[in-house]
Design a protein around this motif. Structure first.
Motif, PDB file in Angstrom:
ATOM      1  N   THR A  49      11.343  13.221   0.555  1.00  0.00           N
ATOM      2  CA  THR A  49      11.060  12.006   1.312  1.00  0.00           C
ATOM      3  C   THR A  49       9.810  11.363   0.745  1.00  0.00           C
ATOM      4  O   THR A  49       8.741  11.999   0.725  1.00  0.00           O
ATOM      5  CB  THR A  49      10.833  12.309   2.799  1.00  0.00           C
ATOM      6  N   PHE A  50       9.959  10.117   0.243  1.00  0.00           N
ATOM      7  CA  PHE A  50       8.802   9.358  -0.222  1.00  0.00           C
ATOM      8  C   PHE A  50       8.321   8.478   0.935  1.00  0.00           C
ATOM      9  O   PHE A  50       9.122   7.847   1.639  1.00  0.00           O
ATOM     10  CB  PHE A  50       9.157   8.510  -1.436  1.00  0.00           C
ATOM     11  N   ILE A  51       6.979   8.441   1.117  1.00  0.00           N
ATOM     12  CA  ILE A  51       6.375   7.756   2.265  1.00  0.00           C
ATOM     13  C   ILE A  51       5.386   6.721   1.761  1.00  0.00           C
ATOM     14  O   ILE A  51       4.445   7.049   1.029  1.00  0.00           O
ATOM     15  CB  ILE A  51       5.661   8.757   3.189  1.00  0.00           C
ATOM     16  N   VAL A  52       5.624   5.454   2.149  1.00  0.00           N
ATOM     17  CA  VAL A  52       4.712   4.362   1.813  1.00  0.00           C
ATOM     18  C   VAL A  52       4.007   3.943   3.102  1.00  0.00           C
ATOM     19  O   VAL A  52       4.652   3.690   4.120  1.00  0.00           O
ATOM     20  CB  VAL A  52       5.474   3.162   1.219  1.00  0.00           C
ATOM     21  N   THR A  53       2.652   3.914   3.060  1.00  0.00           N
ATOM     22  CA  THR A  53       1.882   3.405   4.208  1.00  0.00           C
ATOM     23  C   THR A  53       1.107   2.180   3.760  1.00  0.00           C
ATOM     24  O   THR A  53       0.504   2.173   2.679  1.00  0.00           O
ATOM     25  CB  THR A  53       0.907   4.470   4.739  1.00  0.00           C
ATOM     26  N   LEU A  54       1.133   1.146   4.599  1.00  0.00           N
ATOM     27  CA  LEU A  54       0.430  -0.107   4.311  1.00  0.00           C
ATOM     28  C   LEU A  54      -0.333  -0.530   5.560  1.00  0.00           C
ATOM     29  O   LEU A  54       0.146  -0.329   6.687  1.00  0.00           O
ATOM     30  CB  LEU A  54       1.421  -1.207   3.922  1.00  0.00           C
ATOM     31  N   PRO A  55      -1.527  -1.108   5.388  1.00  0.00           N
ATOM     32  CA  PRO A  55      -2.261  -1.586   6.569  1.00  0.00           C
ATOM     33  C   PRO A  55      -1.536  -2.762   7.213  1.00  0.00           C
ATOM     34  O   PRO A  55      -1.028  -3.643   6.524  1.00  0.00           O
ATOM     35  CB  PRO A  55      -3.624  -1.996   6.003  1.00  0.00           C
ATOM     36  N   LEU A  56      -1.469  -2.753   8.537  1.00  0.00           N
ATOM     37  CA  LEU A  56      -0.843  -3.852   9.252  1.00  0.00           C
ATOM     38  C   LEU A  56      -1.696  -5.110   9.158  1.00  0.00           C
ATOM     39  O   LEU A  56      -2.921  -5.048   8.967  1.00  0.00           O
ATOM     40  CB  LEU A  56      -0.650  -3.475  10.721  1.00  0.00           C
ATOM     41  N   GLU A  57      -1.033  -6.246   9.308  1.00  0.00           N
ATOM     42  CA  GLU A  57      -1.763  -7.515   9.300  1.00  0.00           C
ATOM     43  C   GLU A  57      -2.684  -7.560  10.517  1.00  0.00           C
ATOM     44  O   GLU A  57      -2.292  -7.227  11.629  1.00  0.00           O
ATOM     45  CB  GLU A  57      -0.779  -8.683   9.353  1.00  0.00           C
ATOM     46  N   GLN A  58      -3.972  -7.987  10.293  1.00  0.00           N
ATOM     47  CA  GLN A  58      -4.928  -8.077  11.388  1.00  0.00           C
ATOM     48  C   GLN A  58      -4.662  -9.326  12.204  1.00  0.00           C
ATOM     49  O   GLN A  58      -4.508 -10.410  11.669  1.00  0.00           O
ATOM     50  CB  GLN A  58      -6.366  -8.130  10.827  1.00  0.00           C
ATOM     51  N   SER A  59      -4.622  -9.161  13.546  1.00  0.00           N
ATOM     52  CA  SER A  59      -4.350 -10.310  14.417  1.00  0.00           C
ATOM     53  C   SER A  59      -5.529 -11.270  14.351  1.00  0.00           C
ATOM     54  O   SER A  59      -6.680 -10.832  14.402  1.00  0.00           O
ATOM     55  CB  SER A  59      -4.163  -9.839  15.864  1.00  0.00           C
TER      56      SER A  59
END
Length: 593
Positions: free
Chosen positions: A583-593
């Protein structure tokens, strides 16, 4: 320090003397003055007993005329003026003369009446009265009531008591004092008090004496106009009081003398301590100063600085310190020489490394230029060749011999692989040189991954793999470059399809965890061996397995994908179990409100 060590006991000694000198004087008075008073009391007791004995013997033998002269001599020795026997009417019956220096007349009628009453009250006992004035001189009277109403009366001069008082004198105003049982002065250095038999019973110490007390007392003496301390007692046979007083100021003066002596001793001790300290400091600091000077020269760069010979009688510890310093100097000099040699060698190696680094950088630059040039030069003819082959395959489909058709299909497939390789090389070169441009915009990750899955479904079908997508429950928005993330998803989906068995399922999902967007691509392929770590993300790296089908690829996809994700401030990791899948896992920061 030596002076401090010496001063502390000196100060302590002086403080002790200062605090205790006066108390010691008081303690001495308690012992000596009371002892003197008791000795005086004992002497007066013996005198009174002896005088009574002589009086009684004389009275019992006064009828014998032959004994008169002998008793007269004995009476004279005890300062008994005479003995007179009076009848009940007060008339003289008989007499024995003694001390001829005193009047021989009888007391005045008033005094005689008082004396007779005192004798009769004693009931036949021999008693000595208090001090009374007889013909203007102070006298005691020895009295005894006889049979038939007769009374024996004998004036007793206080000469012995006065002489005994004069024998006690100390200090400037220290003396002894005797009073009778009524508190009248019998003997005192003040002759006038003695002559008039001064009444002293108002003094507290006199009251204590005539009350039969013994001890030491402090009191104020109005006649002396001073605070006094006295040892006092009484004479049991007569009730007389005896005391030995002394002004407290004299004790203070003696205490001050002790303090002065203590100061002199302290000054002498301090002076001696100063001299010894100066000598010791000179003896100790001379070799230490030599060591200090040597260390200063050594610190300033004189590597040949040594302590050398020390003065005679230098303490062993300082000698060892000097030897250790000299040994340290030898070691520093030797290490300095070695360090210089090592620095020269390091400079040589550093220069060599600099040249090698420069050459490596030039080679890397040449490599990058070569890859870029070759990739660009290959792309144009390769595009032409690939297009021609695909056109030929379309136009000549069904007209070519099976063998030729197969060869044409192989040529088209390899052309496509070569085009992908060239694109990866260009991307890798641009990423390394930080020349690959990113265009960030708001992206809904569920839509992007859905599109990627749809786009690669045909490729997965050719590999016999089924793609399954689980969309997020809510919109997952990030700031990202759409095309670059599509490139990452293409690499992950193609790898999952290639490394899975025909008929396997690949699961793709998008979610949010701990404030981040998380994309998972899970296959059930061969898995990654334990211990591989992050080596699969290195450029030109492929994992091979003899029990799996041979798969193609340049080994650049994962490297490029991780670099793109990290440019988005995210991470690309994996979880794998050998033989069960990855399982490859990509994490990205969410857009800041």
């Amino acid at each position: 320090m030596m002076m401090l060590v010496a001063v502390v006991p000196i100060v302590g000694f002086y403080t002790w003397v200062e605090r205790n000198s006066y108390q010691r004087e008081l303690n001495a008075v308690h012992e000596s003055h009371l002892l003197i008073a008791k000795n005086l009391s004992s002497a007066l007791s013996r005198y009174a007993n002896d005088a009574k004995s002589v009086f009684g013997l004389a009275v019992s033998n006064m009828q014998d005329a032959g004994m008169t002269d002998e008793f007269g001599l004995a009476l004279s020795k005890f300062h008994i003026c005479h003995i007179v026997i009076l009848d009940a009417d007060g008339q003289e019956v008989s007499r024995v003369n003694g001390d001829n220096d005193h009047p021989g007349e009888l007391p005045t009628p008033t005094l005689l009446k008082e004396l007779v009453q005192t004798a009769q009250a004693a009931g036949g006992e021999i008693v000595i009265s208090g001090i009374r004035h007889h013909h203007d001189e102070p006298h005691f009277f020895i009295l005894q009531a006889l049979e038939g109403g007769q009374v024996a009366v004998a004036p007793l001069s206080p000469a012995y008591v006065v002489e005994l008082q004069k024998s006690i004198a100390f200090g400037e105003r220290g003396h002894s004092m005797m009073v009778d049982q009524d508190g009248l002065v019998v003997a005192h250095p003040n002759a006038e008090w003695q002559r008039i038999s001064k009444d002293a019973k108002k003094l507290s110490v006199v009251q204590a004496m005539i009350s039969g007390g013994t001890g030491v007392m402090q009191f104020y003496s109005p006649p002396m106009q001073a605070d006094m301390i006295a040892g006092y007692t009484f004479v049991p046979e007569t009730g007389w009081g005896v005391m030995v007083p002394q002004p407290l100021s004299e004790l203070a003066d003696k205490a001050n003398e002790s303090r002065a002596a203590a100061i002199a001793i302290a000054v002498m001790q301090f002076s001696l301590a100063v001299l010894i300290s100066l000598w010791l400091s000179s003896w100790l600091t001379k070799p230490i100063r030599k060591i200090s000077e040597g260390s200063t020269r050594l610190a300033q760069g004189d590597l040949d600085s040594r302590v050398g010979e020390l003065p005679d009688m230098t303490p062993y510890e300082i000698v060892r310190t000097a030897e250790a310093f000299d040994a340290m100097g030898d070691g520093i000099k030797m290490m300095t020489v070695r360090l210089k040699d090592a620095l020269q060698e390091a400079e040589r190696i550093s220069g060599e490394r600099a040249r090698l680094l420069e050459a490596a950088e030039r080679a890397s630059e040449v490599k990058s230029q070569f890859v870029s040039m070759v990739s660009h030069e290959l792309r144009t003819p390769l595009t032409s060749i690939k297009g021609s082959l695909e056109l030929m395959n379309v136009q000549a489909k069904g007209q070519l011999a099976p063998e030729v058709a197969t060869l044409l299909e192989i040529a088209i497939r390899n052309g496509r692989r070569l085009a992908v390789l060239i694109d990866d090389l260009l991307d890798l070169e641009q990423l390394d040189a930080h020349k690959l441009n990113f265009s960030f915009e708001q992206i809904e990750m569920g839509d992007l991954v859905q599109e990627a899955v749809t786009t690669h479904a045909g490729y997965a079908t050719l590999a016999g793999v089924h793609l399954h997508f689980t969309p997020p429950e809510t919109a997952v928005k990030v700031e990202a470059d759409y095309s670059r993330l599509m490139q990452v998803m293409a690499n992950l989906l193609s790898n999952a399809s290639k490394f899975s068995q025909s008929g396997d399922d690949v699961y793709v999902s998008v979610s949010t965890e701990q404030g981040k967007a998380v994309i998972r691509v899970q296959d059930h392929g061969m898995g990654i061996p334990e211990g591989t770590g992050d080596s699969i993300f290195e450029a030109f790296t492929q994992l091979d397995s003899s029990d799996r089908r041979v798969v193609g690829g340049s080994g650049l996809g994962l490297n490029i994908s991780r670099t793109i994700v990290e440019r988005h401030k995210g991470t690309l990791t994996y979880e794998s179990v050998l033989g069960e899948g990855t399982t490859f896992i990509v994490t990205l920061p969410l857009e800041q409100s």
